[in-house]
Motif scaffolding. Structure first.
Motif, PDB file in Angstrom:
ATOM      1  N   ILE A  10       0.845  -1.091  -0.126  1.00 21.79           N
ATOM      2  CA  ILE A  10      -0.118   0.096   0.026  1.00 21.79           C
ATOM      3  C   ILE A  10       0.992   1.274   0.093  1.00 21.79           C
ATOM      4  O   ILE A  10       0.769   2.210  -0.603  1.00 21.79           O
ATOM      5  CB  ILE A  10      -0.806   0.091   1.152  1.00 21.79           C
ATOM      6  N   GLU A  13       2.708   1.717  -3.451  1.00 20.59           N
ATOM      7  CA  GLU A  13       1.857   2.190  -4.482  1.00 20.59           C
ATOM      8  C   GLU A  13       1.158   3.492  -4.415  1.00 20.59           C
ATOM      9  O   GLU A  13       1.215   4.116  -5.372  1.00 20.59           O
ATOM     10  CB  GLU A  13       0.477   0.934  -4.579  1.00 20.59           C
ATOM     11  N   PHE A  14       1.180   3.901  -3.366  1.00 20.88           N
ATOM     12  CA  PHE A  14       0.362   5.282  -2.823  1.00 20.88           C
ATOM     13  C   PHE A  14       1.431   6.156  -3.240  1.00 20.88           C
ATOM     14  O   PHE A  14       1.162   7.297  -3.901  1.00 20.88           O
ATOM     15  CB  PHE A  14       0.107   5.356  -1.534  1.00 20.88           C
ATOM     16  N   THR A  15       2.739   5.862  -2.450  1.00 22.38           N
ATOM     17  CA  THR A  15       3.818   6.846  -2.568  1.00 22.38           C
ATOM     18  C   THR A  15       4.079   7.191  -4.084  1.00 22.38           C
ATOM     19  O   THR A  15       4.489   8.183  -4.772  1.00 22.38           O
ATOM     20  CB  THR A  15       4.923   6.377  -1.901  1.00 22.38           C
ATOM     21  N   THR A  17       2.425   6.631  -6.635  1.00 21.62           N
ATOM     22  CA  THR A  17       1.407   7.514  -7.535  1.00 21.62           C
ATOM     23  C   THR A  17       1.481   9.108  -7.173  1.00 21.62           C
ATOM     24  O   THR A  17       1.708   9.919  -7.998  1.00 21.62           O
ATOM     25  CB  THR A  17       0.005   6.992  -7.263  1.00 21.62           C
ATOM     26  N   VAL A  18       1.441   9.309  -5.902  1.00 23.54           N
ATOM     27  CA  VAL A  18       1.320  10.701  -5.353  1.00 23.54           C
ATOM     28  C   VAL A  18       2.492  11.612  -5.756  1.00 23.54           C
ATOM     29  O   VAL A  18       2.561  12.631  -5.690  1.00 23.54           O
ATOM     30  CB  VAL A  18       0.737  10.923  -4.214  1.00 23.54           C
ATOM     31  N   SER A 201      -3.134  -0.296 -13.025  1.00 26.84           N
ATOM     32  CA  SER A 201      -2.074  -0.638 -11.894  1.00 26.84           C
ATOM     33  C   SER A 201      -1.725  -1.995 -12.041  1.00 26.84           C
ATOM     34  O   SER A 201      -0.514  -2.453 -11.436  1.00 26.84           O
ATOM     35  CB  SER A 201      -3.327  -0.667 -10.663  1.00 26.84           C
ATOM     36  N   LYS A 227      -2.884  -2.812  -3.962  1.00 28.24           N
ATOM     37  CA  LYS A 227      -3.324  -1.583  -5.169  1.00 28.24           C
ATOM     38  C   LYS A 227      -4.588  -1.207  -4.964  1.00 28.24           C
ATOM     39  O   LYS A 227      -4.673   0.147  -5.056  1.00 28.24           O
ATOM     40  CB  LYS A 227      -3.112  -2.546  -6.418  1.00 28.24           C
ATOM     41  N   SER A 230      -4.598   1.236  -1.949  1.00 31.22           N
ATOM     42  CA  SER A 230      -3.870   2.519  -2.380  1.00 31.22           C
ATOM     43  C   SER A 230      -4.542   3.505  -3.418  1.00 31.22           C
ATOM     44  O   SER A 230      -4.504   4.413  -3.232  1.00 31.22           O
ATOM     45  CB  SER A 230      -2.490   2.414  -3.139  1.00 31.22           C
ATOM     46  N   LEU A 233      -7.314   5.130  -1.483  1.00 34.15           N
ATOM     47  CA  LEU A 233      -6.571   6.487  -0.836  1.00 34.15           C
ATOM     48  C   LEU A 233      -6.349   7.515  -1.734  1.00 34.15           C
ATOM     49  O   LEU A 233      -6.592   8.675  -1.491  1.00 34.15           O
ATOM     50  CB  LEU A 233      -5.430   6.090   0.099  1.00 34.15           C
ATOM     51  N   ILE A 234      -5.995   7.337  -2.804  1.00 26.89           N
ATOM     52  CA  ILE A 234      -5.666   8.347  -3.916  1.00 26.89           C
ATOM     53  C   ILE A 234      -7.018   8.724  -4.338  1.00 26.89           C
ATOM     54  O   ILE A 234      -7.008   9.966  -4.632  1.00 26.89           O
ATOM     55  CB  ILE A 234      -4.997   7.588  -5.173  1.00 26.89           C
TER      56      ILE A 234
END
Length: 413
Positions: A10, A13-15, A17-18, A201, A227, A230, A233-234
């Motif tokens: 998580i 994948e989150f980091t 993307t952002v 993804s 995925k 994350s 969250l996105i």
């Protein structure tokens, strides 16, 4: 080698993307474009309305004949009009440039056309002739009425106030609808703006030829669930980015954008509506995310997956075209079909829920349907991703994957 746990996936994948500039460019630009377009439409409508009023109040010299006897000569003079003996003379005066316009009022304006001739002033400006002719007729008729009340009724200036009751208490109106509509807007924004990210993804790893290496250290179930989480969250970030311009526009530019001044203190947060809306939002998000992740696991490239993505977006948009039925005839067959079909259910059910047309029993069925199907689709996506990870040039056949037994038990997390 130690296996990565769910939180690691998580976080990664989150980091990943952002921290991409492209993500923030799309996240910030799209809302600005949408609300910029909205502001442009509002400004255009205001300008058109103001122009129509100006045309109606325009004053220029014209001639007229009145077979109806409704035109008041005094009012006509105020408008710049003068009576003329015949229609032929009026038309001729316009042709030779002796007058700007000529109006020919028939004996019964309610059933016959008012004929207008005028000097060409351009396509849009030419509409002022009809606006003045209609205004002159209505003002002349109003002059014949003795009561100001009759004039107000004729102009449609009558004001009404409606109070409705539900279960013996005053029923809330739009104040009870708006909070639940937030879930509908959030779902639409997330799926439309984040759908492509959902699809890519799993495709990104396949196109980069790294899935085999990833699956040697990461449990495929943890990978896909990570995925999905994350992406959720996105999605929250994108919802916030989309809502921010609305809040700024309402707080600081309400007058410039002609936004109505809503009394937010009067909003009614119905607990059942809010809980049902939140569950439908999460269930629908999980279903669509799992579906697009599964599509990414099946397709070898983003180009191959694009048609399926278009179908998914189409499923999101269809209920919006039927929103009129959902509001006015919630029990109609087409609305009920859209409400129970999984991929059109979220938008339809959220709309019905906001307007108080979704019974609790129906809401429970739809919520259970969304969550159960989301789990099934996600499990299918895991299996497709595991067996399709090495298919870099051709589509994975779902029938072959389902008919194949796993050669080894799934790795522990």
């Amino acid at each position: 080698m130690a296996r990565h746990n769910l939180s690691t996936v998580i976080g990664f994948e989150f980091t990943r993307t952002v921290t991409k500039k492209r993500f923030w460019a799309i996240t910030l630009i799209l809302p600005l474009l949408v609300f910029g377009l909205g502001a442009l439409i509002v400004a255009s409508n205001v300008s058109t309305s103001n122009t129509a009023d100006e045309q109606k109040n325009a004053r220029f010299e014209f001639l007229y004949t009145d077979a109806s006897g409704l035109i008041d000569p005094g009012v006509a003079r105020q408008y710049g009009g003068s009576a003329i003996g015949s229609s032929a003379e009026g038309v001729e005066e316009v042709q030779i440039g002796g007058t700007t316009a000529y109006f020919d009022y028939p004996a019964d304006p309610a059933t016959e056309q008012v004929k207008i001739w005028g000097a060409d002033a351009g396509l849009f400006q030419n509409s002022r002739y009809a606006a003045v002719a209609e205004s002159l007729l209505s003002t002349s008729v109003e002059q014949k009425l003795d009561s100001p009340t009759d004039v107000a009724v004729l102009r449609g200036d009558v004001k009404t106030s409606t109070t409705t009751f539900k279960d013996g208490a005053v029923a809330p109106g739009f104040e009870a609808i708006l909070p639940a509509l937030v879930f509908l807007a959030a779902f639409f924004v997330v799926i439309v703006f984040l759908g492509n990210q959902m699809l890519n993804s799993t495709l990104e790893e396949k196109e980069n030829r790294v899935t085999e290496m990833i699956l040697t250290t990461i449990n495929p179930t943890n990978l896909l669930i990570g995925k999905v989480v994350s992406l959720f969250l996105i999605g929250l970030i994108q919802i916030a980015a989309f809502a921010l311009p609305v809040l700024i526009g309402y707080l600081f530019f309400r007058d410039q954008l002609n936004i109505p001044d809503f009394d937010l203190s009067g909003l009614v947060f119905d607990p059942q509506k809010m809980i049902v809306g939140a569950l439908i939002l999460v269930g629908g998000f999980a279903l669509f995310t799992g579906t697009l992740v599964a599509v990414g696991a099946v397709m070898p490239t983003a180009k191959d997956a694009a048609p399926v993505f278009s179908v998914v977006i189409f499923a999101v948009v269809i209920p919006l075209y039927a929103s009129g039925f959902a509001i006015s005839s919630p029990q109609s067959p087409i609305v009920q079909i859209l409400a129970f079909f999984p991929y059109t259910a979220p938008i339809t059910a959220l709309l019905l829920n906001a307007f108080g047309s979704l019974p609790l029993w129906q809401a429970i069925i739809i919520i259970v349907e969304l969550f159960v199907l989301a789990v099934i689709v996600l499990r299918l996506a895991v299996r497709l991703f595991r067996y399709g990870s090495i298919e870099y040039s051709s589509k994975v056949r779902i029938r072959d994957v389902l008919g194949r037994r796993s050669t080894a038990p799934e790795r522990a997390a």
